[in-house]
Design an enzyme around this catalytic site. Structure first.
Site, PDB file in Angstrom:
ATOM      1  N   ASP A 112       4.272   4.234  -9.074  1.00 33.03           N
ATOM      2  CA  ASP A 112       5.695   4.196  -8.754  1.00 33.03           C
ATOM      3  C   ASP A 112       5.957   5.031  -7.494  1.00 33.03           C
ATOM      4  O   ASP A 112       5.406   6.113  -7.321  1.00 33.03           O
ATOM      5  CB  ASP A 112       6.511   4.749  -9.936  1.00 33.03           C
ATOM      6  CG  ASP A 112       7.971   4.358  -9.852  1.00 33.03           C
ATOM      7  OD1 ASP A 112       8.417   3.542 -10.660  1.00 33.03           O
ATOM      8  OD2 ASP A 112       8.672   4.879  -8.940  1.00 33.03           O
ATOM      9  N   ASN A 137      12.738  -1.250 -18.999  1.00 31.12           N
ATOM     10  CA  ASN A 137      14.185  -1.192 -18.818  1.00 31.12           C
ATOM     11  C   ASN A 137      14.695  -2.629 -18.693  1.00 31.12           C
ATOM     12  O   ASN A 137      14.136  -3.409 -17.922  1.00 31.12           O
ATOM     13  CB  ASN A 137      14.540  -0.406 -17.550  1.00 31.12           C
ATOM     14  CG  ASN A 137      14.209   1.075 -17.686  1.00 31.12           C
ATOM     15  OD1 ASN A 137      14.350   1.657 -18.767  1.00 31.12           O
ATOM     16  ND2 ASN A 137      13.758   1.690 -16.604  1.00 31.12           N
ATOM     17  N   GLY A 174      19.159   0.716 -16.862  1.00 32.94           N
ATOM     18  CA  GLY A 174      18.662   1.265 -15.595  1.00 32.94           C
ATOM     19  C   GLY A 174      17.682   0.384 -14.857  1.00 32.94           C
ATOM     20  O   GLY A 174      17.015   0.848 -13.932  1.00 32.94           O
ATOM     21  N   GLN A 175      17.568  -0.907 -15.231  1.00 28.53           N
ATOM     22  CA  GLN A 175      16.659  -1.782 -14.484  1.00 28.53           C
ATOM     23  C   GLN A 175      17.181  -1.964 -13.066  1.00 28.53           C
ATOM     24  O   GLN A 175      18.364  -2.257 -12.858  1.00 28.53           O
ATOM     25  CB  GLN A 175      16.518  -3.156 -15.166  1.00 28.53           C
ATOM     26  CG  GLN A 175      15.470  -4.035 -14.488  1.00 28.53           C
ATOM     27  CD  GLN A 175      15.165  -5.335 -15.240  1.00 28.53           C
ATOM     28  OE1 GLN A 175      15.819  -5.667 -16.224  1.00 28.53           O
ATOM     29  NE2 GLN A 175      14.174  -6.066 -14.758  1.00 28.53           N
ATOM     30  N   SER A 176      16.307  -1.761 -12.089  1.00 26.59           N
ATOM     31  CA  SER A 176      16.715  -1.899 -10.684  1.00 26.59           C
ATOM     32  C   SER A 176      15.912  -2.969  -9.955  1.00 26.59           C
ATOM     33  O   SER A 176      16.370  -3.476  -8.935  1.00 26.59           O
ATOM     34  CB  SER A 176      16.577  -0.560  -9.957  1.00 26.59           C
ATOM     35  OG  SER A 176      15.240  -0.098 -10.013  1.00 26.59           O
ATOM     36  N   HIS A 215       8.377  -5.394 -15.499  1.00 30.39           N
ATOM     37  CA  HIS A 215       7.363  -4.354 -15.312  1.00 30.39           C
ATOM     38  C   HIS A 215       7.497  -3.337 -16.424  1.00 30.39           C
ATOM     39  O   HIS A 215       8.607  -3.012 -16.862  1.00 30.39           O
ATOM     40  CB  HIS A 215       7.518  -3.665 -13.945  1.00 30.39           C
ATOM     41  CG  HIS A 215       8.885  -3.151 -13.683  1.00 30.39           C
ATOM     42  ND1 HIS A 215       9.933  -3.968 -13.275  1.00 30.39           N
ATOM     43  CD2 HIS A 215       9.414  -1.906 -13.816  1.00 30.39           C
ATOM     44  CE1 HIS A 215      11.019  -3.245 -13.146  1.00 30.39           C
ATOM     45  NE2 HIS A 215      10.742  -1.996 -13.483  1.00 30.39           N
ATOM     46  N   HIS A 229       6.831   0.525 -17.453  1.00 27.49           N
ATOM     47  CA  HIS A 229       6.556   1.869 -16.949  1.00 27.49           C
ATOM     48  C   HIS A 229       5.556   2.544 -17.885  1.00 27.49           C
ATOM     49  O   HIS A 229       5.741   2.523 -19.113  1.00 27.49           O
ATOM     50  CB  HIS A 229       7.828   2.726 -16.943  1.00 27.49           C
ATOM     51  CG  HIS A 229       8.906   2.255 -16.011  1.00 27.49           C
ATOM     52  ND1 HIS A 229       9.140   2.843 -14.784  1.00 27.49           N
ATOM     53  CD2 HIS A 229       9.824   1.259 -16.130  1.00 27.49           C
ATOM     54  CE1 HIS A 229      10.159   2.238 -14.190  1.00 27.49           C
ATOM     55  NE2 HIS A 229      10.597   1.263 -14.988  1.00 27.49           N
TER      56      HIS A 229
HETATM   57  P1  5GP Z   1      13.339  -0.156 -12.977  1.00 22.36           P
HETATM   58  O1  5GP Z   1      14.437   0.761 -12.503  1.00 22.36           O
HETATM   59  O2  5GP Z   1      13.618  -1.583 -12.534  1.00 22.36           O
HETATM   60  O3  5GP Z   1      13.003  -0.051 -14.435  1.00 22.36           O
HETATM   61  O4  5GP Z   1      12.023   0.328 -12.243  1.00 22.36           O
HETATM   62  C1  5GP Z   1      11.778   0.060 -10.905  1.00 22.36           C
HETATM   63  C2  5GP Z   1      10.848   1.129 -10.421  1.00 22.36           C
HETATM   64  O5  5GP Z   1      10.312   0.705  -9.174  1.00 22.36           O
HETATM   65  C3  5GP Z   1      11.506   2.484 -10.156  1.00 22.36           C
HETATM   66  O6  5GP Z   1      10.894   3.482 -10.964  1.00 22.36           O
HETATM   67  C4  5GP Z   1      11.289   2.726  -8.669  1.00 22.36           C
HETATM   68  O7  5GP Z   1      10.993   4.073  -8.366  1.00 22.36           O
HETATM   69  C5  5GP Z   1      10.129   1.818  -8.347  1.00 22.36           C
HETATM   70  N1  5GP Z   1      10.124   1.313  -6.983  1.00 22.36           N
HETATM   71  C6  5GP Z   1      11.197   0.891  -6.263  1.00 22.36           C
HETATM   72  N2  5GP Z   1      10.802   0.452  -5.060  1.00 22.36           N
HETATM   73  C7  5GP Z   1       9.446   0.608  -5.013  1.00 22.36           C
HETATM   74  C8  5GP Z   1       8.460   0.335  -4.010  1.00 22.36           C
HETATM   75  O8  5GP Z   1       8.740  -0.148  -2.912  1.00 22.36           O
HETATM   76  N3  5GP Z   1       7.175   0.628  -4.322  1.00 22.36           N
HETATM   77  C9  5GP Z   1       6.816   1.174  -5.531  1.00 22.36           C
HETATM   78  N4  5GP Z   1       5.515   1.433  -5.725  1.00 22.36           N
HETATM   79  N5  5GP Z   1       7.722   1.431  -6.491  1.00 22.36           N
HETATM   80  C10 5GP Z   1       9.023   1.158  -6.241  1.00 22.36           C
END
Ligand code: 5GP
Ligand code: ZN
Length: 115
Positions: A31, A88, A94-96, A101, A103
């Site tokens: 991450d 998430n 908090g999914q972004s 994926h 974690h």
């Molecule tokens: P989410 O918030 O969708 O559950 O998790 C997305 C994750 O992707 C976050 O923990 C964020 O730090 C990570 N992330 C966002 N952009 C990038 C990127 O460009 N490269 C990597 N390796 N991780 C990323």
């Protein structure tokens, strides 16, 4: 492959990432903004936006994700002290990035309930 999707671009080597595992079904990479000393993302090659979009034919993939998590947890030496796995789902959790994926977090103590 969706060109607009960040994780599709990482899987396609269009955006750099620090890979720790690659196979036919998925990749795992570090991450960018780690929330623990070990913070890996296990990411299917198939573009599935969220867990809500999972189909019965994805069952083998989901099983495989957890076999890879087990291997990565042992490799990272967090398997005995403990670790956390998180999907998430949607904005409320908090999914972004809308490419499925998991974690894998470890290397520190975690509290419960999560924030
Ligand atoms: P989410 O918030 O969708 O559950 O998790 C997305 C994750 O992707 C976050 O923990 C964020 O730090 C990570 N992330 C966002 N952009 C990038 C990127 O460009 N490269 C990597 N390796 N991780 C990323
Ligand atoms: Zn994608």
């Amino acid at each position: 492959m969706q060109q607009a999707c960040l994780f599709c671009r990482i899987i396609g080597y269009d955006t750099p990432a620090e890979f720790v595992h690659e196979d036919d079904l998925l990749v795992a990479f570090k991450d960018l903004r780690p929330q623990a000393p070990v913070h890996l993302l296990i990411c299917p090659r198939k573009h599935i936006p969220t867990l809500n979009d999972l189909m019965p034919e994805d069952n083998a993939l989901i099983g495989h994700i957890f076999q890879v998590v087990k291997k990565l947890a042992m490799q990272s030496n967090i398997h005995q002290k403990g670790y956390r796995t998180v999907f998430n789902v949607n904005a409320g959790a908090g999914q972004s990035v809308y490419h499925l994926h998991l974690h894998l977090l470890g290397g520190r103590m975690f509290s419960w309930p999560p924030g």
